[in-house]
Design a protein around this motif. Sequence first.
Motif, PDB file in Angstrom:
ATOM      1  N   MET A   1       3.342   5.829  -2.588  1.00  0.00           N
ATOM      2  CA  MET A   1       4.635   6.642  -3.164  1.00  0.00           C
ATOM      3  C   MET A   1       4.782   6.813  -4.431  1.00  0.00           C
ATOM      4  O   MET A   1       5.239   7.735  -5.093  1.00  0.00           O
ATOM      5  N   GLN A   2       4.717   5.752  -5.309  1.00  0.00           N
ATOM      6  CA  GLN A   2       4.703   6.013  -6.667  1.00  0.00           C
ATOM      7  C   GLN A   2       3.610   6.991  -7.308  1.00  0.00           C
ATOM      8  O   GLN A   2       3.984   7.869  -8.124  1.00  0.00           O
ATOM      9  N   ASN A   3       2.479   6.888  -6.828  1.00  0.00           N
ATOM     10  CA  ASN A   3       1.351   8.034  -7.111  1.00  0.00           C
ATOM     11  C   ASN A   3       1.888   9.734  -6.709  1.00  0.00           C
ATOM     12  O   ASN A   3       1.655  10.439  -7.613  1.00  0.00           O
ATOM     13  N   TYR A   4       2.470   9.538  -5.510  1.00  0.00           N
ATOM     14  CA  TYR A   4       2.874  10.875  -5.163  1.00  0.00           C
ATOM     15  C   TYR A   4       3.872  11.556  -5.910  1.00  0.00           C
ATOM     16  O   TYR A   4       4.114  12.426  -6.113  1.00  0.00           O
ATOM     17  N   LEU A   5       4.747  10.455  -6.341  1.00  0.00           N
ATOM     18  CA  LEU A   5       6.163  10.957  -7.161  1.00  0.00           C
ATOM     19  C   LEU A   5       5.629  11.285  -8.380  1.00  0.00           C
ATOM     20  O   LEU A   5       6.263  12.283  -8.874  1.00  0.00           O
TER      21      LEU A   5
ATOM     22  N   ARG B   1       3.948  14.018   2.597  1.00  0.00           N
ATOM     23  CA  ARG B   1       3.408  12.767   2.451  1.00  0.00           C
ATOM     24  C   ARG B   1       4.395  11.636   2.098  1.00  0.00           C
ATOM     25  O   ARG B   1       4.208  10.555   2.880  1.00  0.00           O
ATOM     26  N   LEU B   2       5.303  11.948   1.269  1.00  0.00           N
ATOM     27  CA  LEU B   2       6.341  10.828   1.015  1.00  0.00           C
ATOM     28  C   LEU B   2       7.243  10.590   2.358  1.00  0.00           C
ATOM     29  O   LEU B   2       7.389   9.456   2.502  1.00  0.00           O
ATOM     30  N   GLY B   3       7.504  11.424   3.121  1.00  0.00           N
ATOM     31  CA  GLY B   3       8.526  11.380   4.155  1.00  0.00           C
ATOM     32  C   GLY B   3       7.393  10.283   5.360  1.00  0.00           C
ATOM     33  O   GLY B   3       8.060   9.626   5.902  1.00  0.00           O
ATOM     34  N   GLY B   4       6.017  10.903   5.311  1.00  0.00           N
ATOM     35  CA  GLY B   4       5.114  10.181   6.231  1.00  0.00           C
ATOM     36  C   GLY B   4       5.289   8.830   5.661  1.00  0.00           C
ATOM     37  O   GLY B   4       5.094   7.557   6.390  1.00  0.00           O
ATOM     38  N   ILE B   5       5.198   8.293   4.583  1.00  0.00           N
ATOM     39  CA  ILE B   5       4.744   7.118   3.972  1.00  0.00           C
ATOM     40  C   ILE B   5       6.255   6.383   4.248  1.00  0.00           C
ATOM     41  O   ILE B   5       6.356   5.072   4.743  1.00  0.00           O
ATOM     42  N   ALA B   6       7.386   6.849   3.976  1.00  0.00           N
ATOM     43  CA  ALA B   6       8.927   6.155   4.365  1.00  0.00           C
ATOM     44  C   ALA B   6       8.859   5.795   5.674  1.00  0.00           C
ATOM     45  O   ALA B   6       9.410   4.887   6.152  1.00  0.00           O
ATOM     46  N   ARG B   7       8.458   6.830   6.948  1.00  0.00           N
ATOM     47  CA  ARG B   7       8.444   6.419   8.221  1.00  0.00           C
ATOM     48  C   ARG B   7       7.698   5.326   8.435  1.00  0.00           C
ATOM     49  O   ARG B   7       7.953   4.385   9.317  1.00  0.00           O
ATOM     50  N   ARG B   8       6.686   5.161   7.825  1.00  0.00           N
ATOM     51  CA  ARG B   8       5.543   4.207   7.908  1.00  0.00           C
ATOM     52  C   ARG B   8       6.425   2.812   7.693  1.00  0.00           C
ATOM     53  O   ARG B   8       6.499   1.809   8.418  1.00  0.00           O
ATOM     54  N   MET B   9       6.935   2.763   6.474  1.00  0.00           N
ATOM     55  CA  MET B   9       7.448   1.558   5.996  1.00  0.00           C
ATOM     56  C   MET B   9       8.963   1.275   6.827  1.00  0.00           C
ATOM     57  O   MET B   9       9.155   0.174   7.201  1.00  0.00           O
TER      58      MET B   9
ATOM     59  N   PHE C   1       4.421  17.029 -11.744  1.00  0.00           N
ATOM     60  CA  PHE C   1       3.517  17.791 -12.345  1.00  0.00           C
ATOM     61  C   PHE C   1       3.341  19.168 -11.394  1.00  0.00           C
ATOM     62  O   PHE C   1       2.554  19.858 -12.007  1.00  0.00           O
ATOM     63  N   ASP C   2       3.832  18.922 -10.206  1.00  0.00           N
ATOM     64  CA  ASP C   2       3.636  20.015  -9.602  1.00  0.00           C
ATOM     65  C   ASP C   2       4.686  21.521  -9.668  1.00  0.00           C
ATOM     66  O   ASP C   2       5.638  21.361  -9.444  1.00  0.00           O
ATOM     67  N   LYS C   3       3.709  22.255 -10.051  1.00  0.00           N
ATOM     68  CA  LYS C   3       4.643  23.634 -10.250  1.00  0.00           C
ATOM     69  C   LYS C   3       4.621  24.524  -8.952  1.00  0.00           C
ATOM     70  O   LYS C   3       5.465  25.477  -8.960  1.00  0.00           O
ATOM     71  N   ASP C   4       3.606  24.403  -8.156  1.00  0.00           N
ATOM     72  CA  ASP C   4       3.447  25.294  -7.022  1.00  0.00           C
ATOM     73  C   ASP C   4       4.523  24.593  -5.929  1.00  0.00           C
ATOM     74  O   ASP C   4       4.369  23.280  -5.659  1.00  0.00           O
TER      75      ASP C   4
ATOM     76  N   GLN D   1       0.872  -1.072  -0.004  1.00  0.00           N
ATOM     77  CA  GLN D   1       0.000   0.063  -0.022  1.00  0.00           C
ATOM     78  C   GLN D   1       0.728   1.413   0.010  1.00  0.00           C
ATOM     79  O   GLN D   1       0.769   2.403  -0.884  1.00  0.00           O
ATOM     80  N   PRO D   2       1.862   1.427   0.993  1.00  0.00           N
ATOM     81  CA  PRO D   2       2.640   2.672   0.781  1.00  0.00           C
ATOM     82  C   PRO D   2       3.420   2.936  -0.521  1.00  0.00           C
ATOM     83  O   PRO D   2       4.006   3.758  -0.970  1.00  0.00           O
ATOM     84  N   ILE D   3       3.981   1.735  -0.937  1.00  0.00           N
ATOM     85  CA  ILE D   3       4.844   1.792  -2.017  1.00  0.00           C
ATOM     86  C   ILE D   3       3.818   2.201  -3.150  1.00  0.00           C
ATOM     87  O   ILE D   3       4.437   2.997  -4.044  1.00  0.00           O
TER      88      ILE D   3
END
Length: 293
Positions: A83-87, A105-113, A92-95, A78-80
Motif C-alpha cells: 500500500m505504501q508503494n502504491y501510494l 490495487r489499493l482497494g484490493g489490498i484494503a479488502r484483503r486486510m 507521480f501518476d499523471k495519467d 506485506q499489504p501495508i
Amino acid sequence: GLVILAIILRAQRIRQALRISQADRRELRGANALLALEIEERRMAETQLEKAQSELARSSKLAALGQLSASVTHELGQPISAMQNYLKAAEFDKDNDERKNSLERLGGIARRMVSITRQLRFFAQPGQSTMEQVDLIRVWKGAFLLVEADLKQKGVKLKVNIGEEKIIVLGNRLRLEQVLINLLRNSISALEDQKNKTIKVDLGIERDMAIITISDNGHGLGAQTMDQMKEPFHTTKASGNGMGLGLAISTAIVVEHGGQLRAENGKKSGAVFTLELPVELPLELDDLGKKGK
C-alpha cells in the motif's frame, strides 16, 4: 482349688486378649499414620499437577500468542508495504488510467486486510450467530457470487451438480456461505500450478443429511490429516499467502451447526472435501405436521 485355677486361666485369657487388642491398636495407629502420609503425598502431587497444568496452559497461550503475532505480522506487513508503494507511485501518476489502476490495487489490498481482521474476529467471538431455516441452494449461490471473479481470474472450470428442490437446514446463512467460500478458495489455491483446473460441486441429501462435496484436480492433501489441517495457523502456503485459519474457521462453523467436515485425497488426483449437515423440515411442512396431530 478348681475356683483358683479357673480364675488364673480367666486372667491369662484376659491378658492375652489385652495384648492382642494393644497390638491391634498399634497396627491401626501405624496404618492411620501411613494413610495420613499417603493422603498428604497425594495432596502434594495434586498441587504439583495443578501447578504444572497451569504452567502448561500459560505456555500454550504464550505459544499461541507468539504464533498469532508472527502470522499477523506477516499477513498485514506485506499489504501495508504494498500500500505504501502504491501510494508513492500514485503521487507521480499523471495519467488518470494509471491512477485508477493504483486505486483499484489499493482497494484490493484494503479488502484483503479487512478479510484478515474478520477471520481473527471469528475466534474472538465464536458461536454468536442466529440460527434459522436456510436453503443450502441459496447459500451456494451466495458463496458462488463471491468467488466467481477468483474462478475466472485463475482460469478454473466449475462443474456444478445441484438440483432445483430446496434443501433446508437450521443455521446461519452467512456463516455457511463462509464455509463454502473457504473450501472453494482452498481448492482454487490447490490448482495454482495445474493446467486443466477443474472444481466440481455436488449438493444432495443422503439419509436425512445434506451433503455438499467440493472436489478438485489439484495436488491433493498429501500426508496431511484433517486434524492437522483444521488446526489454526496450519498452512502449507508461502508466507503472506494465508494464515491457515480457513479450515479452522470452517470446522468450527460446521460443528456449531451440528455437522461435520471431512477431507480426503481424490481417487485419481486432487482433494475432496465433504460437508454434512442435518436436514431440517421446512416450516410450512412442520406446521402441517403439527396441525395433523
